[in-house]
Design a protein around this motif. Structure first.
Motif, PDB file in Angstrom:
ATOM      1  N   ASN A  70     -88.399  58.007  52.288  1.00  0.00           N
ATOM      2  CA  ASN A  70     -88.819  59.025  53.249  1.00  0.00           C
ATOM      3  C   ASN A  70     -90.207  59.540  52.870  1.00  0.00           C
ATOM      4  O   ASN A  70     -90.373  60.315  51.940  1.00  0.00           O
ATOM      5  CB  ASN A  70     -87.799  60.168  53.277  1.00  0.00           C
ATOM      6  CG  ASN A  70     -88.177  61.269  54.264  1.00  0.00           C
ATOM      7  OD1 ASN A  70     -88.193  62.438  53.924  1.00  0.00           O
ATOM      8  ND2 ASN A  70     -88.499  60.888  55.471  1.00  0.00           N
ATOM      9  N   ALA A  71     -91.211  59.086  53.623  1.00  0.00           N
ATOM     10  CA  ALA A  71     -92.592  59.428  53.278  1.00  0.00           C
ATOM     11  C   ALA A  71     -93.092  60.645  54.039  1.00  0.00           C
ATOM     12  O   ALA A  71     -94.192  61.123  53.770  1.00  0.00           O
ATOM     13  CB  ALA A  71     -93.498  58.234  53.568  1.00  0.00           C
ATOM     14  N   GLY A  72     -92.300  61.141  54.969  1.00  0.00           N
ATOM     15  CA  GLY A  72     -92.713  62.304  55.765  1.00  0.00           C
ATOM     16  C   GLY A  72     -93.341  61.883  57.085  1.00  0.00           C
ATOM     17  O   GLY A  72     -93.901  60.796  57.204  1.00  0.00           O
ATOM     18  N   HIS A  73     -93.231  62.784  58.057  1.00  0.00           N
ATOM     19  CA  HIS A  73     -93.683  62.526  59.426  1.00  0.00           C
ATOM     20  C   HIS A  73     -95.103  61.963  59.494  1.00  0.00           C
ATOM     21  O   HIS A  73     -95.346  60.921  60.106  1.00  0.00           O
ATOM     22  CB  HIS A  73     -93.568  63.848  60.192  1.00  0.00           C
ATOM     23  CG  HIS A  73     -94.005  63.770  61.614  1.00  0.00           C
ATOM     24  ND1 HIS A  73     -94.314  64.887  62.331  1.00  0.00           N
ATOM     25  CD2 HIS A  73     -94.190  62.731  62.435  1.00  0.00           C
ATOM     26  CE1 HIS A  73     -94.668  64.525  63.552  1.00  0.00           C
ATOM     27  NE2 HIS A  73     -94.601  63.226  63.641  1.00  0.00           N
ATOM     28  N   GLN A  74     -96.055  62.637  58.845  1.00  0.00           N
ATOM     29  CA  GLN A  74     -97.456  62.242  58.957  1.00  0.00           C
ATOM     30  C   GLN A  74     -97.711  60.862  58.359  1.00  0.00           C
ATOM     31  O   GLN A  74     -98.424  60.048  58.932  1.00  0.00           O
ATOM     32  CB  GLN A  74     -98.360  63.274  58.258  1.00  0.00           C
ATOM     33  CG  GLN A  74     -98.299  64.653  58.899  1.00  0.00           C
ATOM     34  CD  GLN A  74     -98.942  64.680  60.280  1.00  0.00           C
ATOM     35  OE1 GLN A  74    -100.128  64.441  60.440  1.00  0.00           O
ATOM     36  NE2 GLN A  74     -98.148  64.947  61.300  1.00  0.00           N
ATOM     37  N   ASN A  75     -97.094  60.595  57.212  1.00  0.00           N
ATOM     38  CA  ASN A  75     -97.282  59.294  56.580  1.00  0.00           C
ATOM     39  C   ASN A  75     -96.622  58.180  57.386  1.00  0.00           C
ATOM     40  O   ASN A  75     -97.164  57.083  57.504  1.00  0.00           O
ATOM     41  CB  ASN A  75     -96.730  59.301  55.158  1.00  0.00           C
ATOM     42  CG  ASN A  75     -97.598  60.129  54.230  1.00  0.00           C
ATOM     43  OD1 ASN A  75     -98.813  60.161  54.378  1.00  0.00           O
ATOM     44  ND2 ASN A  75     -96.979  60.817  53.292  1.00  0.00           N
TER      45      ASN A  75
ATOM     46  N   PHE B 220    -103.287  65.168  57.434  1.00  0.00           N
ATOM     47  CA  PHE B 220    -102.990  66.099  58.517  1.00  0.00           C
ATOM     48  C   PHE B 220    -103.726  65.557  59.741  1.00  0.00           C
ATOM     49  O   PHE B 220    -104.875  65.894  59.998  1.00  0.00           O
ATOM     50  CB  PHE B 220    -103.454  67.509  58.143  1.00  0.00           C
ATOM     51  CG  PHE B 220    -102.965  68.565  59.088  1.00  0.00           C
ATOM     52  CD1 PHE B 220    -101.611  68.843  59.198  1.00  0.00           C
ATOM     53  CD2 PHE B 220    -103.850  69.282  59.874  1.00  0.00           C
ATOM     54  CE1 PHE B 220    -101.150  69.810  60.068  1.00  0.00           C
ATOM     55  CE2 PHE B 220    -103.398  70.261  60.735  1.00  0.00           C
ATOM     56  CZ  PHE B 220    -102.051  70.521  60.834  1.00  0.00           C
ATOM     57  N   LEU B 221    -103.041  64.662  60.437  1.00  0.00           N
ATOM     58  CA  LEU B 221    -103.693  63.875  61.487  1.00  0.00           C
ATOM     59  C   LEU B 221    -104.332  64.729  62.570  1.00  0.00           C
ATOM     60  O   LEU B 221    -105.415  64.432  63.066  1.00  0.00           O
ATOM     61  CB  LEU B 221    -102.685  62.903  62.109  1.00  0.00           C
ATOM     62  CG  LEU B 221    -102.260  61.781  61.156  1.00  0.00           C
ATOM     63  CD1 LEU B 221    -101.056  61.032  61.698  1.00  0.00           C
ATOM     64  CD2 LEU B 221    -103.417  60.827  60.910  1.00  0.00           C
ATOM     65  N   ARG B 222    -103.665  65.819  62.920  1.00  0.00           N
ATOM     66  CA  ARG B 222    -104.194  66.692  63.964  1.00  0.00           C
ATOM     67  C   ARG B 222    -105.573  67.241  63.646  1.00  0.00           C
ATOM     68  O   ARG B 222    -106.327  67.597  64.530  1.00  0.00           O
ATOM     69  CB  ARG B 222    -103.274  67.906  64.102  1.00  0.00           C
ATOM     70  CG  ARG B 222    -102.213  67.715  65.111  1.00  0.00           C
ATOM     71  CD  ARG B 222    -101.362  68.932  65.083  1.00  0.00           C
ATOM     72  NE  ARG B 222    -100.053  68.580  64.626  1.00  0.00           N
ATOM     73  CZ  ARG B 222     -99.046  69.430  64.589  1.00  0.00           C
ATOM     74  NH1 ARG B 222     -99.238  70.685  64.931  1.00  0.00           N
ATOM     75  NH2 ARG B 222     -97.870  69.042  64.203  1.00  0.00           N
ATOM     76  N   GLY B 223    -105.845  67.369  62.356  1.00  0.00           N
ATOM     77  CA  GLY B 223    -107.136  67.886  61.953  1.00  0.00           C
ATOM     78  C   GLY B 223    -108.172  66.778  61.782  1.00  0.00           C
ATOM     79  O   GLY B 223    -109.360  67.001  61.970  1.00  0.00           O
ATOM     80  N   ILE B 224    -107.692  65.586  61.422  1.00  0.00           N
ATOM     81  CA  ILE B 224    -108.623  64.495  61.144  1.00  0.00           C
ATOM     82  C   ILE B 224    -109.159  63.865  62.431  1.00  0.00           C
ATOM     83  O   ILE B 224    -110.351  63.594  62.542  1.00  0.00           O
ATOM     84  CB  ILE B 224    -107.949  63.417  60.266  1.00  0.00           C
ATOM     85  CG1 ILE B 224    -107.639  63.997  58.886  1.00  0.00           C
ATOM     86  CG2 ILE B 224    -108.859  62.208  60.109  1.00  0.00           C
ATOM     87  CD1 ILE B 224    -106.860  63.072  58.013  1.00  0.00           C
TER      88      ILE B 224
END
Ligand code: UDP
Ligand code: MG
Length: 326
Positions: free
Chosen positions: A84-89, A192-196
């Motif tokens: 489980n790498a997390g949503h963003q990953n 933090f894709l939303r920021g990138i």
């Protein structure tokens, strides 16, 4: 005849991160598939387009389901992360796969809280020459008061700290291949894709939709995760909190100058025993402020620690992809 700014019919990959989503997947796949069929009929997307389901180390039957749906006449492809790498990953891994197989990627959550019916509109915007199309929620009437309140606070805080993020936009967005290629250059661990994505630039636009409730299963974002996500978002995009600490420190210094002047005058006048109250309060106040400041600095040091280790963001365990005929 199909004509757009790019001159060709694009291959679309819809990227869906899935963590313990066996309850919602069949319905999500069927809804996304019908959107895909319609888009292919309209010759808006190419035949090789797909729905890429990324299993983020689920503990339930999510991967078994994905394998079951992966057959010659379905749109489904799959990635399985080993942990489980997390949503963003998970999303990032899917986007990086899409980069090599598609001209455009649209990311959407497995629970389809975001309206799949704006996907054709997103593709139209791409055809008109946009490289990024943000899905933006019109209002948050379906969210609980608490979620709405905390989310609004989050966007406000992000703005104060100088991060350029799109208000009421989560991770429902279209990105072109060349944006994904730029995204692949970002090697940070604290994603933090939303920021990138806004930082990358290119021409962008927004499409608006109403966000509905999760139709099955439960939120994978309890309060604890939400707070961690908000904190990560702020500290991975901006160092302004550290600057504020300096300002607070300076302000405290001036206050203490005044306080010492005051106690000196009191001392000269012979009232030396009083002041217990102010002493007690200032000890607690200063102690508290110092702890907050240490916490914030610690947060950044933790981030640095994570970055310097340069660990991989995710581990791929399996790929379900069809052989390309190009
Ligand atoms: N998700 C994931 N890994 C995680 C947690 C969540 O891939 O560790 C996925 C989840 O399957 C869903 C999306 O991220 O597709 C958003 O999660 P959820 O809908 O639970 O969040 P909410 O909408 O409640 O904020
Ligand atoms: Mg959701």
């Amino acid at each position: 005849m199909h004509s757009n700014a790019h001159g060709t019919i694009p291959v679309l990959y819809i990227v869906v991160p899935c963590y313990n989503e066996e309850d919602v997947l069949p319905e999500s796949i069927s809804r996304l598939s019908s959107v895909m069929r319609q888009l292919m009929k309209d010759r808006s997307i190419a035949k090789d387009s797909a729905i890429l389901l990324v299993d983020d180390g689920s503990k339930d039957g999510t991967w078994a389901l994905i394998r079951q749906y992966f057959h010659p006449n379905s749109f489904v492809r799959g990635l399985k992360l080993a942990h489980n790498a997390g949503h963003q990953n998970a999303l990032f891994s899917g986007l990086m796969h899409a980069k090599d197989h598609a001209d455009i990627a649209i990311s959407i959550d497995a629970d389809l809280q975001d309206d799949v019916n704006v996907i054709p509109e997103m593709i139209k915007k791409y055809d008109e020459g946009c490289d990024v199309v943000y899905g933006v929620r019109k209002k948050r009437t379906t969210d609980s008061f608490f979620k709405r309140f905390t989310a609004q606070g989050f966007y406000r805080l992000m703005k104060i700290t100088g991060a350029d993020i799109v208000y009421n936009h989560a991770d429902f967005r279209l990105t072109s291949k060349r944006v994904l290629e730029q995204l692949s250059l970002y090697e940070e661990r604290n994603l933090f894709l939303r920021g990138i994505i806004p930082m990358i630039g290119f021409q962008s636009t927004k499409v608006y939709y109403d966000r509905s409730e999760r139709f099955a299963g439960e939120s994978k974002y309890p309060l604890k995760k939400m707070l961690a996500f908000a904190l990560d978002g702020i500290t991975s995009l901006s160092v302004i909190p550290i600057r504020y600490i300096t300002f607070i420190g300076l302000a405290m210094f001036f206050i203490s100058l005044i306080a010492s002047l005051y106690s000196f005058v009191r001392d000269m006048m012979g009232h030396t025993v009083i002041g217990w109250t102010s002493l007690m309060t200032s000890i607690w106040l200063i102690g508290g402020i110092q702890l907050i400041c240490l916490g914030i600095i610690g947060e950044y040091i933790g981030k640095i620690y994570k970055e310097v280790k340069r660990r991989p963001k995710y581990h791929l365990e399996a790929i379900l992809e069809k052989p390309s005929n190009g």
